[in-house]
Design an enzyme around this catalytic site. Structure first.
Site, PDB file in Angstrom:
ATOM      1  N   LYS A   1      31.812  47.024  45.737  1.00  0.00           N
ATOM      2  CA  LYS A   1      31.008  45.818  46.011  1.00  0.00           C
ATOM      3  C   LYS A   1      31.193  45.328  47.441  1.00  0.00           C
ATOM      4  O   LYS A   1      30.239  44.940  48.103  1.00  0.00           O
ATOM      5  CB  LYS A   1      31.417  44.665  45.062  1.00  0.00           C
ATOM      6  CG  LYS A   1      31.103  44.890  43.620  1.00  0.00           C
ATOM      7  CD  LYS A   1      31.637  43.759  42.773  1.00  0.00           C
ATOM      8  CE  LYS A   1      33.140  43.677  42.727  1.00  0.00           C
ATOM      9  NZ  LYS A   1      33.831  44.788  42.073  1.00  0.00           N
TER      10      LYS A   1
ATOM     11  N   GLN B   1      34.839  41.467  40.301  1.00  0.00           N
ATOM     12  CA  GLN B   1      34.918  42.143  39.002  1.00  0.00           C
ATOM     13  C   GLN B   1      33.579  42.841  38.678  1.00  0.00           C
ATOM     14  O   GLN B   1      32.955  43.344  39.593  1.00  0.00           O
ATOM     15  CB  GLN B   1      35.340  41.171  37.888  1.00  0.00           C
ATOM     16  CG  GLN B   1      36.800  40.736  37.976  1.00  0.00           C
ATOM     17  CD  GLN B   1      37.050  39.611  38.946  1.00  0.00           C
ATOM     18  OE1 GLN B   1      36.383  38.592  38.910  1.00  0.00           O
ATOM     19  NE2 GLN B   1      38.020  39.766  39.818  1.00  0.00           N
TER      20      GLN B   1
ATOM     21  N   GLY C   1      40.131  42.823  44.459  1.00  0.00           N
ATOM     22  CA  GLY C   1      40.631  43.548  45.628  1.00  0.00           C
ATOM     23  C   GLY C   1      39.441  44.233  46.250  1.00  0.00           C
ATOM     24  O   GLY C   1      38.866  45.138  45.662  1.00  0.00           O
TER      25      GLY C   1
ATOM     26  N   ASP D   1      35.704  47.297  41.034  1.00  0.00           N
ATOM     27  CA  ASP D   1      36.072  48.316  42.028  1.00  0.00           C
ATOM     28  C   ASP D   1      34.966  49.330  42.285  1.00  0.00           C
ATOM     29  O   ASP D   1      35.219  50.491  42.611  1.00  0.00           O
ATOM     30  CB  ASP D   1      37.365  49.063  41.605  1.00  0.00           C
ATOM     31  CG  ASP D   1      38.520  48.104  41.390  1.00  0.00           C
ATOM     32  OD1 ASP D   1      38.572  47.087  42.103  1.00  0.00           O
ATOM     33  OD2 ASP D   1      39.357  48.374  40.515  1.00  0.00           O
TER      34      ASP D   1
END
Ligand code: GDP
Ligand code: IMO
Ligand code: MG
Length: 424
Positions: free
Chosen positions: A16, A222, A40, A13
């Protein structure tokens, strides 16, 4: 632009997707190389927000080839939902390609993930419950299904005869879950075959060869500290987000990679369980969460927040193979009088100082951060487009981070929008 990997440098988070979206303008091919719909990814263009989980965010551009690579895991139902969402938004998805070698998350993987999380007690990882760990477990145990298996009835039947007796024994005896019949899984696979058919790229080797001289952008999910080999194991995901993961998960080898950009927030967040030395369980942590809107894209969980940690970032530069850093969310500190940076850890048991990251995470409960304090800048920087126009204190802060990390900061993000970016 050179061939570039975008890697999360912390616990995910980091922003990216914003950086991938920015760089995708100059890329021909965008490949997602690991992870699944546990990710996400948020992209904001002209005040419009797009959320991605598995489909490369490069799909927002026309004429870019977007590949869901061999190193990923695909949960068909989640993919379908994401795809339909994009189509409803009027996004052209005709350039989307799925590697036949990508792994499939089956219903039992989701069930096992849920069971494990509910029964792990102190060992709870706080997963996204998207079946990621169990899918990768089966891949490495060599009892996984790949996308290509959906298109040969003979292969599928042979594989299911091997997989299902093992899996069903596990489901019933270990997890107390219901077994699956071959008929049921075969019927599901027929459905999946239809769903993926327009996108599966059986000629993927030709496609990669054809684009070998073009610009490739490798999109990571990630982050380094969630990497299964280098992260805060066992509180990690089950794949390799590090730069090296792009070489194994994309179909292109390491010689195709020129640059690895590590994306890092100006502070640190984490969702799920696991150690976090600079975590702030106080008003400052709440302030960062509130201003930074730190709530998960996939699960909606509030993100744990803390000060920037140069110990983990130096480690990420090393094992992530970073050639430069994109620093995001520095604008979140616009109203802060003081900003702290952790430069080392102190072991409260014996006073030992760590400047290198201690990989035994079970001792992290004894570590406390050693901070240096920087003065804030007290002005809104969200509209600044050039490095020289940044307030002096912001520049000092950035220069100090470069010094601590021994790695240049090449991109500074001052807001969620594509336009709110300073290229150094
Ligand atoms: P990813 O998983 O690394 O792609 O990051 P996420 O999308 O999960 O979370 C990053 C969040 O920060 C998103 O809501 C972005 O829109 C937002 N964001 C990205 N860069 C910036 C920035 O520089 N400033 C601010 N305020 N928000 C940002
Ligand atoms: P993006 O790509 C933040 C975390 C989960 C959990 C651990 C294992 O948006 O940065 P998993 O479901 O992968 O088995 O969960 O990893 N996690 C993430 N945290 N961002 C992500 O993705 C994450 N994907 C997984 O919260 O702690
Ligand atoms: Mg995210």
């Amino acid at each position: 632009m050179k061939n570039t990997v975008v890697v999360g440098a912390q616990w995910g988070d980091e922003g990216k997707a914003k950086i991938t979206d920015l760089l995708a303008q100059n890329a021909d091919v965008i490949i997602r190389y690991q992870g699944g719909c546990n990710a996400g990814h948020t992209v904001v263009v002209d005040n419009k927000t797009f959320k991605f989980h598995l489909i490369p965010s490069g799909i927002l551009y026309k004429n870019k080839i977007c590949i869901i690579g061999p190193g990923t895991v695909i949960h068909p139902e989640s993919f379908e939902k994401e795809l339909n969402g994009l189509i409803e938004e009027g996004i052209d998805v005709s350039n989307l390609k799925i590697s036949p070698l990508a792994s499939i998350t089956m219903p039992y993987h989701i069930e096992i993930d849920g069971y494990s999380e509910s029964n792990a007690g102190k060992g709870k990882i706080g997963t996204t419950k998207k079946g990621i760990g169990p899918t990768y477990t089966d891949k490495y145990a060599r009892i996984g299904l790949k996308i290509q298996d959906l298109y040969s009835a003979e292969t599928l039947s042979e594989k299911l005869d091997i997989i299902l007796p093992l899996k069903n024994k596990q489901l019933e005896k270990v997890y107390g879950l219901e077994p699956y019949s071959k008929e049921c899984i075969t019927a599901l696979c027929e459905k999946y075959a239809e769903l993926f058919k327009p996108y599966v790229c059986f000629e993927w080797q030709d496609l990669l060869r054809e684009h070998k001289k073009d610009t490739i952008l490798f999109e990571g999910a990630q982050g380094v500290m969630l990497d299964v080999d280098y992260g805060t194991y066992p509180f990690v995901t089950s794949s390799n987000p590090i730069g090296g993961g792009a070489a194994t998960g994309s179909g292109y080898g390491p010689r195709m990679i020129d640059e690895v950009i590590g994306v890092s927030k100006a502070y640190v967040t984490r969702v799920g369980e696991g150690p976090f030395v600079t975590e702030l369980n106080d008003e400052t942590g709440d302030k960062i969460r509130e201003i930074g809107h730190e709530f998960g894209v996939t699960t909606g969980r509030p993100r744990r927040c803390g000060w920037f940690d140069a110990v983990i970032m130096k480690y990420a530069v090393l094992v992530g193979g970073l050639t430069s850093i994109a620093l995001t969310k520095i604008d979140v500190f616009d109203s802060f009088d003081e900003i702290k940076v952790c430069t080392a850890y102190k072991d409260t048991r014996n006073g030992q100082i760590y400047t290198s990251y201690p990989t035994d995470v079970f001792i992290h409960k004894y570590l406390e951060p050693i901070y240096e304090t920087h003065a804030g800048w007290g002005v809104d920087i969200t509209k600044i487009k050039e490095y020289d126009k940044l307030p002096e204190n912001a520049k000092k802060y950035l220069e100090r981070l470069e010094e601590l990390l021994e790695c240049p900061i090449s991109i500074i993000s001052v807001g969620p929008d594509r336009e709110q970016t300073i290229i150094k």
